[in-house]
Scaffold this active site. Sequence first.
Site, PDB file in Angstrom:
ATOM      1  CG  ASN A  32      -2.084   0.943   1.078  1.00 31.19           C
ATOM      2  OD1 ASN A  32      -2.471   1.610   2.025  1.00 31.19           O
ATOM      3  ND2 ASN A  32      -2.625   1.060  -0.109  1.00 31.19           N
ATOM      4  CG  LEU A  33       4.533   0.384  -1.769  1.00 29.94           C
ATOM      5  CD1 LEU A  33       5.607   0.083  -2.811  1.00 29.94           C
ATOM      6  CD2 LEU A  33       5.093   0.208  -0.362  1.00 29.94           C
ATOM      7  N   GLY A  36       5.952   8.419   0.739  1.00 32.07           N
ATOM      8  CA  GLY A  36       6.898   8.220   1.855  1.00 32.07           C
ATOM      9  C   GLY A  36       7.758   6.986   1.628  1.00 32.07           C
ATOM     10  CG  HIS A  37       6.028   3.057   1.546  1.00 34.08           C
ATOM     11  ND1 HIS A  37       4.685   3.335   1.536  1.00 34.08           N
ATOM     12  CD2 HIS A  37       6.249   2.332   2.665  1.00 34.08           C
ATOM     13  CE1 HIS A  37       4.114   2.787   2.589  1.00 34.08           C
ATOM     14  NE2 HIS A  37       5.039   2.184   3.308  1.00 34.08           N
ATOM     15  CD  GLN A  61       4.333  -5.336  11.684  1.00 32.94           C
ATOM     16  OE1 GLN A  61       5.306  -5.913  11.213  1.00 32.94           O
ATOM     17  NE2 GLN A  61       4.213  -4.020  11.632  1.00 32.94           N
ATOM     18  CG  ASP A 152       5.962   3.959  11.754  1.00 30.85           C
ATOM     19  OD1 ASP A 152       4.901   4.214  12.349  1.00 30.85           O
ATOM     20  OD2 ASP A 152       6.009   3.671  10.545  1.00 30.85           O
ATOM     21  CG  MET A 186       3.329  11.671   2.662  1.00 33.46           C
ATOM     22  SD  MET A 186       2.410  11.456   1.152  1.00 33.46           S
ATOM     23  CE  MET A 186       2.896  12.924   0.281  1.00 33.46           C
ATOM     24  CB  SER A 187       0.031   7.694   7.169  1.00 36.93           C
ATOM     25  OG  SER A 187      -0.594   6.514   7.640  1.00 36.93           O
TER      26      SER A 187
HETATM   27  O1  PAF Z   1       6.720  -0.120   9.056  1.00 38.04           O
HETATM   28  C1  PAF Z   1       6.234  -1.136   8.497  1.00 38.04           C
HETATM   29  O2  PAF Z   1       5.613  -1.070   7.440  1.00 38.04           O
HETATM   30  C2  PAF Z   1       6.399  -2.491   9.170  1.00 38.04           C
HETATM   31  O3  PAF Z   1       6.385  -2.365  10.545  1.00 38.04           O
HETATM   32  C3  PAF Z   1       7.664  -3.240   8.705  1.00 38.04           C
HETATM   33  C4  PAF Z   1       8.921  -2.507   9.081  1.00 38.04           C
HETATM   34  C5  PAF Z   1       7.603  -3.431   7.202  1.00 38.04           C
HETATM   35  C6  PAF Z   1       7.716  -4.615   9.343  1.00 38.04           C
HETATM   36  O4  PAF Z   1       6.624  -5.413   8.996  1.00 38.04           O
END
Ligand code: PAF
Length: 288
Positions: A32-33, A36-37, A61, A152, A186-187
């Site tokens: 879901n870029l 920011g990515h 997670q 983050d 951005m998120s």
């Molecule tokens: O920040 C994220 O998108 C996730 O926490 C990561 C670092 C890809 C780990 O799953």
Amino acid sequence: MLVIDSPCALREAIKQFKQQGKAISFIPTMGNLHSGHIELVKRGQQIAPVSVVSIFVNPMQFNNADDLKNYPKTLTADCQALEAVGVDIVFTPSSEVIYPNGLAAQTYIEVPELSNCLEGELRPGHFRGMSTIVNKLFNLVQPDYACFGEKDFQQLAIVKQMVADMALPIEIIPVATVREESGLAMSSRNNKLSEPEKQLAPLLAKVMNQLAKDVQKATTQHSLLIHDASRTLNASGFAVDDIHIVDSATLKPVTETTKQAVILMAAFLGTTRLIDNKVVTLNEHLHH
Ligand code: PAF
């Protein structure tokens, strides 16, 4: 661009690049870029000739099954965006490949002190799952550099600590938060905001910036400043979840010796939880 979903094929491709003596940058993502990515990818490309991105929605997670189920999956668009910036390898493993024995049986990595406070208190197990997958991906990709967003903040602090504690031969590159013109960080979560929420969202960064100025002036107690900031946000339609001002190195309360503090903001707009943060250099002798 190679799109690879098996660890074996990934190792083979990485081996080829290593044999050519090429350094590798790595950006782990959950897909879901957004811009920011892409900024993280570009940073990696400035440092190393080979760039690897992983797309894996890591079940370990998530502490909420619905959150995991509803996490947006946009693999085709993500791969197009990565190809356009010249990424070399996209690693897209399945959950079965990453956790063949299930989550409960999985060996884990935990960075204890940094993981159990702040966001970790609100999301039990989240950072354990994050550090475990990042460690596993590091072992698969064997990068020289890995880029993480400062957005983050706690995640970045935990990854740096893990790399130091486990003596991993990887340099962690922090990358500044990319913002919209309005100041909104951005998120992937911004897509979930309704139109009126989108209008309101930049206030989070505005209030944070004001808070940073007030913290720097150091004339008022942090608890009062936080109270005021929360009141402003809540009165405008946010529901503040958490605002903290902590030592940026330890994530513990600010003390006499703290040089840099970080303001950590988390607030809901409707059902969407937005986060942001800002580092503030403190004037000596003026701590609260
Ligand atoms: O920040 C994220 O998108 C996730 O926490 C990561 C670092 C890809 C780990 O799953």
